[in-house]
Design a protein around this motif. Structure first.
Motif, mmCIF file in Angstrom:
data_model
loop_
_atom_site.group_PDB
_atom_site.id
_atom_site.type_symbol
_atom_site.label_atom_id
_atom_site.label_comp_id
_atom_site.label_asym_id
_atom_site.label_seq_id
_atom_site.Cartn_x
_atom_site.Cartn_y
_atom_site.Cartn_z
ATOM 1 N N ASP A 101 0.862 -1.180 0.000
ATOM 2 C CA ASP A 101 0.000 0.000 0.000
ATOM 3 C C ASP A 101 0.893 1.222 0.000
ATOM 4 O OD1 ASP A 101 -2.106 1.759 0.028
ATOM 5 O OD2 ASP A 101 -2.959 1.076 1.943
ATOM 6 N N PHE A 102 0.497 2.233 -0.740
ATOM 7 C CA PHE A 102 1.334 3.425 -0.864
ATOM 8 C C PHE A 102 1.373 4.259 0.408
ATOM 9 C CE2 PHE A 102 0.487 2.782 -5.488
ATOM 10 C CZ PHE A 102 1.799 2.612 -5.873
ATOM 11 N N ILE A 103 0.514 3.980 1.363
ATOM 12 C CA ILE A 103 0.540 4.710 2.624
ATOM 13 C C ILE A 103 1.551 4.098 3.588
ATOM 14 C CG2 ILE A 103 -1.210 3.385 3.890
ATOM 15 C CD1 ILE A 103 -0.821 7.211 3.724
ATOM 16 N N CYS A 104 2.101 2.936 3.224
ATOM 17 C CA CYS A 104 3.000 2.194 4.104
ATOM 18 C C CYS A 104 4.455 2.547 3.792
ATOM 19 C CB CYS A 104 2.768 0.694 3.928
ATOM 20 S SG CYS A 104 4.020 -0.333 4.717
ATOM 21 N N ILE A 162 7.530 -9.253 -12.136
ATOM 22 C CA ILE A 162 6.961 -8.696 -10.904
ATOM 23 C C ILE A 162 5.527 -8.231 -11.141
ATOM 24 C CG2 ILE A 162 7.195 -6.938 -9.112
ATOM 25 C CD1 ILE A 162 10.163 -6.811 -9.736
ATOM 26 N N ARG A 163 4.642 -8.643 -10.246
ATOM 27 C CA ARG A 163 3.258 -8.158 -10.265
ATOM 28 C C ARG A 163 3.007 -7.421 -8.952
ATOM 29 N NH1 ARG A 163 -2.217 -9.988 -9.363
ATOM 30 N NH2 ARG A 163 -1.493 -11.893 -8.362
ATOM 31 N N TYR A 164 2.471 -6.215 -9.070
ATOM 32 C CA TYR A 164 2.200 -5.379 -7.895
ATOM 33 C C TYR A 164 0.740 -5.580 -7.492
ATOM 34 C CZ TYR A 164 6.591 -3.423 -9.446
ATOM 35 O OH TYR A 164 7.901 -3.280 -9.845
ATOM 36 N N VAL A 165 0.559 -6.067 -6.262
ATOM 37 C CA VAL A 165 -0.764 -6.486 -5.796
ATOM 38 C C VAL A 165 -1.250 -5.514 -4.717
ATOM 39 C CG1 VAL A 165 -2.115 -8.366 -4.811
ATOM 40 C CG2 VAL A 165 -0.138 -8.890 -6.265
ATOM 41 N N PRO A 166 -2.329 -4.778 -4.976
ATOM 42 C CA PRO A 166 -2.798 -3.776 -4.022
ATOM 43 C C PRO A 166 -3.370 -4.391 -2.755
ATOM 44 C CG PRO A 166 -4.370 -4.016 -5.817
ATOM 45 C CD PRO A 166 -3.169 -4.829 -6.187
ATOM 46 N N PHE A 167 -3.087 -3.743 -1.637
ATOM 47 C CA PHE A 167 -3.588 -4.186 -0.332
ATOM 48 C C PHE A 167 -3.911 -2.917 0.451
ATOM 49 C CE2 PHE A 167 -3.437 -5.504 4.040
ATOM 50 C CZ PHE A 167 -3.805 -6.846 4.071
ATOM 51 N N GLU A 168 -5.165 -2.487 0.404
ATOM 52 C CA GLU A 168 -5.557 -1.239 1.063
ATOM 53 C C GLU A 168 -5.550 -1.407 2.581
ATOM 54 O OE1 GLU A 168 -8.640 1.280 -1.463
ATOM 55 O OE2 GLU A 168 -9.289 -0.807 -1.272
ATOM 56 N N LEU A 169 -4.714 -0.650 3.234
ATOM 57 C CA LEU A 169 -4.649 -0.698 4.693
ATOM 58 C C LEU A 169 -5.761 0.107 5.339
ATOM 59 C CD1 LEU A 169 -0.795 -0.288 5.179
ATOM 60 C CD2 LEU A 169 -2.144 -2.337 5.679
ATOM 61 N N ASN A 170 -6.256 1.105 4.635
ATOM 62 C CA ASN A 170 -7.234 2.014 5.232
ATOM 63 C C ASN A 170 -8.336 2.339 4.231
ATOM 64 O OD1 ASN A 170 -8.415 3.668 7.086
ATOM 65 N ND2 ASN A 170 -6.749 5.141 7.208
ATOM 66 N N PRO A 171 -9.101 1.327 3.803
ATOM 67 C CA PRO A 171 -10.104 1.555 2.764
ATOM 68 C C PRO A 171 -11.219 2.517 3.177
ATOM 69 C CG PRO A 171 -10.362 -0.633 3.721
ATOM 70 C CD PRO A 171 -9.061 -0.089 4.241
ATOM 71 N N ALA A 172 -11.393 2.732 4.483
ATOM 72 C CA ALA A 172 -12.442 3.634 4.952
ATOM 73 C C ALA A 172 -12.004 5.102 4.978
ATOM 74 C CB ALA A 172 -12.910 3.214 6.345
ATOM 75 N N ARG A 182 -1.064 15.645 4.381
ATOM 76 C CA ARG A 182 -2.315 14.901 4.352
ATOM 77 C C ARG A 182 -2.052 13.402 4.308
ATOM 78 N NH1 ARG A 182 -6.520 17.783 4.181
ATOM 79 N NH2 ARG A 182 -7.947 16.093 3.635
ATOM 80 N N THR A 183 -2.974 12.642 4.902
ATOM 81 C CA THR A 183 -2.988 11.193 4.752
ATOM 82 C C THR A 183 -4.015 10.878 3.681
ATOM 83 O OG1 THR A 183 -2.373 10.781 7.061
ATOM 84 C CG2 THR A 183 -3.474 9.005 5.880
ATOM 85 N N PRO A 184 -3.588 10.305 2.560
ATOM 86 C CA PRO A 184 -4.506 10.125 1.442
ATOM 87 C C PRO A 184 -5.290 8.825 1.499
ATOM 88 C CG PRO A 184 -2.344 9.421 0.794
ATOM 89 C CD PRO A 184 -2.216 9.900 2.222
ATOM 90 N N ASN A 185 -6.364 8.783 0.748
ATOM 91 C CA ASN A 185 -6.988 7.525 0.368
ATOM 92 C C ASN A 185 -6.179 7.009 -0.829
ATOM 93 O OD1 ASN A 185 -8.721 5.773 -1.316
ATOM 94 N ND2 ASN A 185 -10.291 6.217 0.208
ATOM 95 N N THR A 186 -5.715 5.771 -0.768
ATOM 96 C CA THR A 186 -4.786 5.286 -1.794
ATOM 97 C C THR A 186 -5.457 4.507 -2.922
ATOM 98 O OG1 THR A 186 -4.313 3.322 -0.441
ATOM 99 C CG2 THR A 186 -2.818 5.218 -0.213
ATOM 100 N N ARG A 187 -6.780 4.414 -2.925
ATOM 101 C CA ARG A 187 -7.461 3.626 -3.974
ATOM 102 C C ARG A 187 -7.090 4.120 -5.372
ATOM 103 N NH1 ARG A 187 -11.709 -0.360 -5.374
ATOM 104 N NH2 ARG A 187 -11.349 -0.941 -3.213
ATOM 105 N N ASP A 214 0.055 15.076 -2.896
ATOM 106 C CA ASP A 214 -1.173 14.387 -2.504
ATOM 107 C C ASP A 214 -1.460 13.274 -3.504
ATOM 108 O OD1 ASP A 214 -3.629 13.506 -1.676
ATOM 109 O OD2 ASP A 214 -4.689 15.405 -2.040
ATOM 110 N N ILE A 215 -1.095 12.046 -3.181
ATOM 111 C CA ILE A 215 -1.284 10.939 -4.099
ATOM 112 C C ILE A 215 -2.714 10.396 -4.069
ATOM 113 C CG2 ILE A 215 1.147 10.287 -4.115
ATOM 114 C CD1 ILE A 215 0.355 7.922 -2.232
ATOM 115 N N GLY A 216 -3.598 11.085 -3.369
ATOM 116 C CA GLY A 216 -5.020 10.788 -3.471
ATOM 117 C C GLY A 216 -5.692 11.649 -4.520
#
Length: 217
Positions: A11-14, A39-49, A96-101, A136-138
């Protein structure tokens, strides 16, 4: 020899995912297998809310960790580890802490174009934009600009992000991670073997060498 299959759950927030990327890149050189790895990059949202617009980082982190002072202490530890790995953390710029979706969807866009070298460059660039530059990557505009900076077509990237494309893949990736027992990031699968955390380059290099030997056998 078949390519060594690598899956990077991230996750990009990590911040540890960026440190892990730097360590893994060093391991590819150390093991001498760079050209033989897929290499395959597999998304794992830590903070989807997280709200789509993100949140003020100081407020969010103070609430999450009990105080701003504790958050700053944790940031200092990460920054020190980052220096060892060659990742520059400038937390004073990160407001800011972004939503990374949306950033995950940009990676889906990149991987769908089957240009692994460009995708491999885009991945750490998003981390650097956030942790080093405080961008801001959101934000759609920010992500389109980053894509263009790495030779992706800005209009195509914008159209993709304005659609719903990539959302199903992100949800499916999380469901698969749950089935595999992936609970934290970074988690890197090398030829099916699971390595959790931002391990030193030697750990990744040894796993890559073993995978190469199995592939050649």
């Amino acid at each position: 020899m078949q390519a060594i299959q690598v899956e990077v759950n991230y996750d990009f927030i990590c911040p540890w995912c960026w440190i892990g990327q730097r360590n893994f890149a060093a391991a590819l050189v150390e093991a001498g297998v760079g050209a033989a790895v897929s290499i395959r990059y597999v998304p794992f949202e830590l903070n989807p809310a997280m709200p789509v617009e993100g949140m003020d980082r100081r407020s969010y982190r103070s609430r999450k960790f009990g105080s701003w002072a504790r958050s700053q202490s944790m940031d200092a530890q990460v920054a020190a580890a980052g220096l060892t790995a060659g990742a520059q953390f400038n937390y004073d710029k990160v407001l800011r802490t972004p939503n990374t979706r949306l950033a995950h969807r940009l990676m889906q866009f990149a991987q769908a174009r089957n240009e692994p070298h460009k995708t491999a460059a885009l991945y750490p660039a998003i981390f650097a934009a956030y942790f080093s530059e405080g961008r801001d990557i959101g934000s759609l505009d920010t992500l389109v600009a980053i894509a263009a900076e790495h030779a992706f077509d800005a209009a195509e990237a914008s159209a993709y992000l304005l659609s719903a494309a990539g959302n199903q893949e992100i949800d499916a990736a999380r469901a698969r991670a749950d089935r595999l027992g992936v609970q934290a990031v970074p988690t890197i699968l090398i030829d099916g073997g699971v390595i959790s955390g931002a391990q030193p380059p030697v750990v990744f290099a040894n796993a890559l060498r073993c995978a190469r030997q199995r592939s050649a056998a």
